[in-house]
Structures are given as C-alpha cells and as structure tokens.
Design an enzyme around this catalytic site. Structure first.
Site, PDB file in Angstrom:
ATOM      1  N   VAL A 131       0.820  -1.116   0.129  1.00  0.00           N
ATOM      2  CA  VAL A 131      -0.117   0.013   0.042  1.00  0.00           C
ATOM      3  C   VAL A 131       0.989   1.391  -0.112  1.00  0.00           C
ATOM      4  O   VAL A 131       0.422   2.248   0.232  1.00  0.00           O
ATOM      5  CB  VAL A 131      -0.954  -0.147   1.170  1.00  0.00           C
ATOM      6  CG1 VAL A 131      -1.967  -1.206   1.155  1.00  0.00           C
ATOM      7  CG2 VAL A 131      -0.220  -0.036   2.565  1.00  0.00           C
ATOM      8  N   HIS A 165      -4.641  -3.824  -2.517  1.00  0.00           N
ATOM      9  CA  HIS A 165      -5.017  -3.619  -1.070  1.00  0.00           C
ATOM     10  C   HIS A 165      -5.110  -2.006  -1.129  1.00  0.00           C
ATOM     11  O   HIS A 165      -5.314  -1.465   0.289  1.00  0.00           O
ATOM     12  CB  HIS A 165      -3.966  -4.008  -0.146  1.00  0.00           C
ATOM     13  CG  HIS A 165      -3.947  -5.287  -0.006  1.00  0.00           C
ATOM     14  ND1 HIS A 165      -3.031  -6.194   0.583  1.00  0.00           N
ATOM     15  CD2 HIS A 165      -4.883  -6.379  -0.315  1.00  0.00           C
ATOM     16  CE1 HIS A 165      -3.369  -7.696   0.570  1.00  0.00           C
ATOM     17  NE2 HIS A 165      -4.536  -7.624   0.027  1.00  0.00           N
ATOM     18  N   CYS A 173     -13.839   8.750   4.111  1.00  0.00           N
ATOM     19  CA  CYS A 173     -14.577   8.910   5.087  1.00  0.00           C
ATOM     20  C   CYS A 173     -15.503   7.586   5.199  1.00  0.00           C
ATOM     21  O   CYS A 173     -16.299   7.140   4.342  1.00  0.00           O
ATOM     22  CB  CYS A 173     -15.377  10.087   4.919  1.00  0.00           C
ATOM     23  SG  CYS A 173     -16.642  10.537   6.156  1.00  0.00           S
ATOM     24  N   CYS A 228     -13.862  14.913   8.387  1.00  0.00           N
ATOM     25  CA  CYS A 228     -13.970  14.930   6.989  1.00  0.00           C
ATOM     26  C   CYS A 228     -14.312  16.350   6.458  1.00  0.00           C
ATOM     27  O   CYS A 228     -15.377  16.987   7.083  1.00  0.00           O
ATOM     28  CB  CYS A 228     -15.316  13.842   6.605  1.00  0.00           C
ATOM     29  SG  CYS A 228     -15.736  13.681   4.873  1.00  0.00           S
ATOM     30  N   SER A 270       7.018 -12.078  -1.254  1.00  0.00           N
ATOM     31  CA  SER A 270       5.718 -12.153  -0.349  1.00  0.00           C
ATOM     32  C   SER A 270       5.747 -13.497   0.038  1.00  0.00           C
ATOM     33  O   SER A 270       6.021 -14.567  -0.517  1.00  0.00           O
ATOM     34  CB  SER A 270       4.520 -12.036  -1.399  1.00  0.00           C
ATOM     35  OG  SER A 270       3.341 -12.226  -0.787  1.00  0.00           O
TER      36      SER A 270
END
Length: 324
Positions: A131, A165, A173, A228, A270
């Site tokens: 990510v 991912h 939000c 937010c 991985s």
C-alpha cells in the site's frame, strides 16, 4: 444456541490471518536450478504478485521476515478500526508520526525493473499487495523516461498495475464515502496539532508497513483528530484494505482478469500468507499455469510452485534482467 456477532467473527478471523506462521513445506531448491527456471518462466508473460519484500530496500519493513513488523506490532483489524473510536484515534495519532517516513520512501531497483518489464510488455501485469504506492511511482518514472527517449511501448503497450490492497496516499470517510489526498489531510492535522511532531520522539526505524508507529498513550491522548471535509465525521480511514476487510469487487475482478491473460504467475517478496495473494497461486494451479517464487523465506505456496528461489527481491530481479 448462541449466535456469534459477525463483526466478532470477522475480527477473530483477521487476527488468525495476521498470526499465521509460514513454515517450510517443501525441500530447498538449488539456487541455480531455481533462477534458470524462473528465467524460462518469464518467457510465458507471467502475472507478477508482489509483497512487502519488494519494498524493504526502500526502507519499509516487511511483515513476516526476520526483522518484520509482526515481531513487535499487530496491525489493527478492520473491525477494530470501524467499531472502536479509541482504537481509530490511536491509529491516527500513530500514523500522523509514522506516515511521513512512508511518504519519503522512494522506489528501489526492484520496483524499477518490474516497471520496465511491464512497460516492455514482458508481463501480463503487476498485482501488488503493498500500500506504499512505490510501484505506481516507478511506473510513472519509467514511462516518462521512455517517452523522453522516444521509446514506443510496442503493440501490446505497458501492462496494467493493480494495487490490490489500495494506497495509503488516499483517505476515505466511513460515514459519507468522500475521499481526500493524504498530504492534504496531513496539512490539516499539522494545523490542529502545532509542535506535536517536534515533541514526539520515536525510533525512525520502527515504522510499520501500514504507516504507523508505536506511541506512548500520553501522545495518543494529546493528539487532535480532524474531520471529513464533506460531512465533518472523524471516522476517516486510509483507503487501504485492512485485515478482516474485503477487497473491493471491481478491483478483485480486474486483478483476476490479468491472471486470465497470463501464462504463469511469479510471486516476488511475499510469503503469500494471506488469501488475497495466495488465491492467485491456487487459480494458476487449477488452470495449469506454472508458478514461480522469489522470497527470502518460506511461502505458503512452496508446495505448489515449480521454481522457488530463496533470495532478496532486488538482487534476484537484477540477475534475471541481465539475462533477458
């Protein structure tokens, strides 16, 4: 008969996934045999699956390696993040300190080589479980270099890149679904917490792959969260898939389409401990497509792989690239 709460079941399943220990299940393969086999596998235009081991040379730790973050830290599950305001506040305090280390990370040679292979049409695509956004940065840099050099991508053009991912660079939000760039949120957090970063002393090498860092509770208590921009809710979440959370259907189907067009699967860096990555190996096996692995340690797929090279990602990819 007692009925269990689905959220509790999801949390416990996520904790089991986090705690999964990947052990040796197949005998070691001779490095010369494995590397030569992987060189032949690249002729099949494989789909590449990458994990945290690809980003360790960029200063981002992996999860399950000898120095992996799981030895000191259990990632928060989706159910904890969604349902526990205190846990969510703790995450954002820790992420406010740790994220800038992630943001400063730059692609390494493993990212660059894979991006070049992808741009040359040698791969069916790249699906990353990371990510950190480094594959996308490397792809953009390679594309710019090729354009500046007048290099055409050929008939096939560059193959797709899928961040399975998600990406820490975006925030969503949970209340209204609005999204925001992580850098913009960070600027708002700095304004709400003047001097906070200068007062907090942490080990710069203790940042976790999910972008946070361990903090004393007093720093968590002092931290001020912002809301937010659309609805004001403080229920903000990095736009990434947590343990215990489902991969968005469209993203999963796009990655599976890449597998359908691949002649093989190559997993790099991985352990394939979680099903989101391991699933590609299982599907490749059912389709009769060979599987190759490059990883420092054992993987969940060792028994299903034709070629298993126990080696660092960057050095291995450089060796293969020199012989393509």
């Amino acid at each position: 008969m007692r009925h269990r709460h689905p959220a509790l079941d999801g949390h416990q399943a996520a904790v089991r996934s986090i705690a999964r220990v990947v052990e040796d299940t197949a005998p070691p393969q001779d490095p010369e045999t494995a590397s030569r086999g992987l060189l032949r596998l690249l002729e099949r235009r494989p789909l590449v699956i990458t994990g945290a081991g690809v980003s360790t040379d960029s200063g981002i730790p992996d999860y399950r390696g000898p120095n992996g973050s799981l030895h000191r830290h259990r990632p928060m599950t989706f159910q904890e993040f969604r349902d526990d305001p205190a846990a969510r506040h703790r995450y954002w305090a820790r992420s406010f300190v740790g994220w800038r280390r992630m943001d400063q990370a730059r692609p390494n040679d493993a990212h660059r080589l894979l991006a070049e292979w992808n741009a040359r049409g040698l791969l069916a695509g790249i699906v990353t479980q990371n990510v950190d956004g480094l594959h996308a940065q490397a792809a953009a840099r390679v594309a710019a270099e090729r354009e500046a050099g007048g290099i055409d991508g050929g008939d096939a053009g560059p193959a797709p890149l899928s961040a399975l991912h998600g990406d820490l660079a975006r925030v969503a939000c949970l209340r209204c679904g609005a999204t925001e760039d992580r850098r913009e949120l960070d600027a708002r957090l700095e304004a709400a917490n003047p001097g906070y970063l200068e007062r907090v002393a942490v080990d710069p090498d203790a940042v976790n792959p999910d972008g946070d860092v361990t903090l004393d509770q007093r720093w968590v208590d002092e931290f001020v969260m912002v809301g937010c921009l659309v609805c004001g809710s403080v229920e903000l979440k990095p736009d990434v898939v947590y343990f215990g959370e489902n991969i968005p259907r469209g993203r999963r189907e796009s990655a599976e389409a890449l597998l359908a067009g691949a002649g093989a699967v190559l997993a790099v860096g991985s352990s394939l401990a979680v099903m989101s990555g391991y699933r590609f190996v299982l599907r490749a096996e059912r389709a009769g497509k060979p599987v190759g692995l490059i990883n420092l340690g054992p993987t969940r797929a060792d028994q299903k792989a034709r070629w298993r090279w126990r080696a660092p990602a960057t050095a291995s990819l450089a060796w293969l690239d020199a012989r393509l």
